[in-house]
Scaffold this motif. Structure first.
Motif, PDB file in Angstrom:
ATOM      1  N   LYS A 244       0.635  -1.130   0.415  1.00  0.00           N
ATOM      2  CA  LYS A 244      -0.238   0.053   0.197  1.00  0.00           C
ATOM      3  C   LYS A 244       0.397   1.052   0.105  1.00  0.00           C
ATOM      4  O   LYS A 244       0.391   2.398  -0.810  1.00  0.00           O
ATOM      5  CB  LYS A 244      -0.399  -0.093   1.412  1.00  0.00           C
TER       6      LYS A 244
ATOM      7  N   ALA B  76       4.281   5.417  -5.422  1.00  0.00           N
ATOM      8  CA  ALA B  76       3.866   5.296  -7.407  1.00  0.00           C
ATOM      9  C   ALA B  76       3.179   6.647  -7.893  1.00  0.00           C
ATOM     10  O   ALA B  76       3.528   6.686  -8.673  1.00  0.00           O
ATOM     11  CB  ALA B  76       3.570   3.879  -7.868  1.00  0.00           C
ATOM     12  N   GLU B  77       2.313   6.387  -7.126  1.00  0.00           N
ATOM     13  CA  GLU B  77       0.539   7.059  -7.165  1.00  0.00           C
ATOM     14  C   GLU B  77       1.568   8.691  -6.720  1.00  0.00           C
ATOM     15  O   GLU B  77       1.282   9.962  -7.984  1.00  0.00           O
ATOM     16  CB  GLU B  77      -0.527   7.310  -5.997  1.00  0.00           C
ATOM     17  N   ASP B  78       2.422   8.721  -5.898  1.00  0.00           N
ATOM     18  CA  ASP B  78       3.122  10.278  -5.937  1.00  0.00           C
ATOM     19  C   ASP B  78       3.916  10.642  -6.829  1.00  0.00           C
ATOM     20  O   ASP B  78       3.853  11.848  -7.439  1.00  0.00           O
ATOM     21  CB  ASP B  78       3.079  10.461  -4.025  1.00  0.00           C
TER      22      ASP B  78
ATOM     23  N   PHE C 209       4.209   9.523  -9.737  1.00  0.00           N
ATOM     24  CA  PHE C 209       3.159  10.094 -10.932  1.00  0.00           C
ATOM     25  C   PHE C 209       2.713  11.079 -11.219  1.00  0.00           C
ATOM     26  O   PHE C 209       2.997  11.972 -12.239  1.00  0.00           O
ATOM     27  CB  PHE C 209       2.038   8.335 -11.073  1.00  0.00           C
ATOM     28  N   GLU C 210       2.207  11.986 -10.301  1.00  0.00           N
ATOM     29  CA  GLU C 210       2.031  12.683 -10.202  1.00  0.00           C
ATOM     30  C   GLU C 210       2.950  14.078 -10.082  1.00  0.00           C
ATOM     31  O   GLU C 210       2.563  14.994 -10.833  1.00  0.00           O
ATOM     32  CB  GLU C 210       1.071  13.167  -8.746  1.00  0.00           C
TER      33      GLU C 210
ATOM     34  N   LYS D 284       2.064   1.954  -2.859  1.00  0.00           N
ATOM     35  CA  LYS D 284       1.436   2.115  -4.517  1.00  0.00           C
ATOM     36  C   LYS D 284       1.153   3.634  -4.471  1.00  0.00           C
ATOM     37  O   LYS D 284       1.092   4.245  -5.034  1.00  0.00           O
ATOM     38  CB  LYS D 284      -0.207   1.153  -4.445  1.00  0.00           C
ATOM     39  N   ASN D 285       0.938   4.186  -2.964  1.00  0.00           N
ATOM     40  CA  ASN D 285       0.792   5.263  -2.926  1.00  0.00           C
ATOM     41  C   ASN D 285       2.224   6.081  -3.021  1.00  0.00           C
ATOM     42  O   ASN D 285       2.176   7.711  -4.102  1.00  0.00           O
ATOM     43  CB  ASN D 285       0.865   5.799  -1.438  1.00  0.00           C
TER      44      ASN D 285
ATOM     45  N   THR E 275       3.955  13.576 -13.826  1.00  0.00           N
ATOM     46  CA  THR E 275       3.046  14.265 -14.798  1.00  0.00           C
ATOM     47  C   THR E 275       2.626  15.917 -14.747  1.00  0.00           C
ATOM     48  O   THR E 275       2.715  17.132 -15.700  1.00  0.00           O
ATOM     49  CB  THR E 275       1.841  13.204 -14.849  1.00  0.00           C
TER      50      THR E 275
END
Length: 117
Positions: free
Chosen positions: A5, A11-13, A15-16, A8-9, A19
């Protein structure tokens, strides 16, 4: 399951952030391009305006010189012929030195304007 988890967080950060970074770089590139185009267009407009007024000065000055030479020699056609001959000689000289005094300075000015920050 907790480490996945967090991963995943993260990786999301990541990616954000990536971007946002790509979007910011794109916007910066667009703004720089727009600035260079606007600078180029305004420079071209200034050169064209100066060329038009400079051309008018040369035209009316040439007519005045031709009329004056015509009065001095007694032949208006001769006055205009002498002025035309002067322009022909000037054109020949400019043609011979076009690379050194016309082409290279214009090319260097273009490179400085668009490729040097």
């Amino acid at each position: 399951m907790e480490p996945f988890k967090d991963l995943k967080n993260s990786a999301e950060d990541l990616f954000e952030h990536v971007t946002e970074y790509i979007e910011a770089r794109w916007n910066l590139t667009v703004l720089k391009t727009a600035d260079r185009i606007a600078d180029g267009v305004s420079s071209l407009a200034a050169v064209l305006i100066l060329a038009v007024f400079g051309g008018m000065v040369c035209l009316f000055g040439s007519i005045a010189l031709a009329l004056w030479i015509g009065e001095q020699t007694g032949s208006m056609a001769g006055g205009f012929a002498w002025v035309a001959l002067g322009y022909a000689v000037l054109t020949g000289i400019l043609y011979l030195v076009r690379g050194q005094f016309i082409k290279m300075p214009v090319l260097n000015a273009f490179i400085r304007k668009f490729y040097v920050d």
